[in-house]
Write an enzyme that holds these catalytic residues in place. Structure first.
Site, PDB file in Angstrom:
ATOM      1  N   ASP A 181       0.822  -1.209   0.000  1.00  0.00           N
ATOM      2  CA  ASP A 181       0.000   0.000   0.000  1.00  0.00           C
ATOM      3  C   ASP A 181       0.857   1.259   0.000  1.00  0.00           C
ATOM      4  OD1 ASP A 181      -2.006  -1.836   0.135  1.00  0.00           O
ATOM      5  OD2 ASP A 181      -2.673  -1.310   2.152  1.00  0.00           O
ATOM      6  N   TYR A 185      -6.914 -10.957  10.239  1.00  0.00           N
ATOM      7  CA  TYR A 185      -5.710 -10.628   9.469  1.00  0.00           C
ATOM      8  C   TYR A 185      -4.488 -11.266  10.110  1.00  0.00           C
ATOM      9  CZ  TYR A 185      -2.519  -7.736   6.690  1.00  0.00           C
ATOM     10  OH  TYR A 185      -1.529  -7.302   5.837  1.00  0.00           O
TER      11      TYR A 185
END
Length: 394
Positions: free
Chosen positions: A178, A227
């Protein structure tokens, strides 16, 4: 609608009642075309930086503090600049700013007292990397304002610093995709990133297909245990593989052929996680090759295969996302669809023939409203440049 720089600058002056003209910086969000959760396994990813961005207006001040205001959440915080190196998490949106500031201070950059005004176009919780765009916008704006900012930080180091802020300060064990995308984005092209070497190449995308993200309006939370569970499960797969292949350091080191031969030695859940990671990293390579030859049917096939892998092997999808994918691939002119982002909601990303865009929007809106009682939000995704200063005359 894109933000207008002069309006952000005007809002800055109103909020801080400042006569000092601020500088303006932007950092884009991203949509990942293919290669999901492969970054922290040191595989390949293929994102594009978006023309949706986070903007920060910044100006020096005389009060000895870093004072920050977010227009999006209508909240402010401040911290004395001398306290930044030892700052502790506040456990809210401000940690993305404060974590970057702390990393910069610890790297030797002298951060002067400043006003920061944040305004972002990147929707939060949609899987389009609103957090990384805020981190990178913070980094480039503070570097621009730093008292020793002439000692420029290399682009890769900016991405790595922002990743450290998220993993070590915010507490999310993310890969670098990202932040890297927000720094290195390029107009008209995707980034094929090697998350082990941290090198990249630009992949020009076919001009006869549109990329649309569709927001399910289901907000995923990357900070949830799921996650971290996936990260741990991948590590468990590596541990099992090392019994027979001790040189393996990450799932990147396992080829698809090798995995087929040894998969029965891996416990069932880590085996499924590893199958997704290894196959999706290969799909990045195959997708880039298909893009270079304008093979839209193959690009679409890889999209759908990637989604099914996330749905069944990595188990990070949800009912709403699966519905959007299933409906999309039935629309004429749609080559492929898949979930994008961390999972459990957020957006799908779709390859659509330009002439089919309106039909695509109408079909999905009607079906989604009937099933879930709300209308999805559509974003046409155009590859955009990476982070940097903005011309305030726009």
């Amino acid at each position: 609608m894109a933000f207008v720089p002069r309006e952000i600058l005007a809002d800055f002056r109103k909020h801080f009642d400042s006569a000092v003209a601020p500088a303006l910086y932007r950092a884009p969000g991203r949509v990942n075309l293919i290669g999901e959760h492969t970054d922290y396994n040191l595989g390949y990813v293929l994102p594009i930086a978006l023309d949706l961005a986070c903007y920060i207006a910044i100006a020096p001040a005389s009060h000895g503090e870093l004072r920050v205001y977010s227009r999006d959440v209508r909240q402010a915080f401040s911290i004395p600049v001398e306290a930044i190196p030892d700052a502790a998490p506040r456990h809210d949106w401000s940690d993305y700013v404060l974590g970057v500031a702390r990393e910069l201070a610890r790297a030797g950059f002298l951060i002067p007292p400043s006003h920061l005004y944040i305004a972002s176009e990147v929707p939060a919780g949609a899987g389009l990397s609103s957090s990384a765009s805020l981190e990178i916008a913070t980094a480039v704006s503070l570097l621009g304002a730093s008292a020793n900012g002439a000692r420029a930080m290399q682009s890769l180091e900016i991405a790595k610093l922002a990743q450290r802020a998220e993993s070590q300060f915010v507490g999310m064990p993310c890969g670098i995709m990202d932040q890297y995308s927000s720094v290195f984005g390029h107009a008209g092209a995707a980034l094929k990133i090697d998350c082990r070497s941290l090198e990249h190449e630009y992949v020009k995308l076919p001009g006869n297909v549109a990329i649309l993200a569709v927001n399910s309006l289901v907000k995923h939370e990357l900070g949830t245990s799921a996650y971290r569970e996936r990260v741990a499960e991948c590590q468990a797969a590596i541990a099992a593989i090392r019994v027979t292949h001790p040189k393996v350091e990450s799932l990147r080191d396992v080829s698809p052929d090798c995995f087929e031969r040894i998969q029965d030695t891996i416990p069932p859940v880590p085996r499924r996680r590893a199958r997704h990671i290894i196959s999706d990293s290969q799909r990045v390579v195959d997708f880039a090759a298909a893009a270079r030859t304008n093979d839209l049917p193959e690009m679409g096939r890889l999209f759908v295969a990637s989604h099914r892998s996330m749905q069944h092997d990595y188990e990070i999808s949800c009912e709403e996302i699966d519905f959007l994918v299933d409906m999309a691939v039935q629309v004429p002119g749609v080559y492929g669809a898949r979930m994008t982002g961390g999972g459990f909601g957020g957006c799908t990303v779709n390859l659509v023939a330009p002439e089919a865009i309106e039909t695509f929007k109408k079909s999905l809106t009607s079906a989604y409203q009937e099933r879930f009682g709300k209308a999805p939000v559509f974003y046409i995704c155009k590859p955009a440049p990476g982070a940097g200063p903005v011309d305030d005359r726009a």
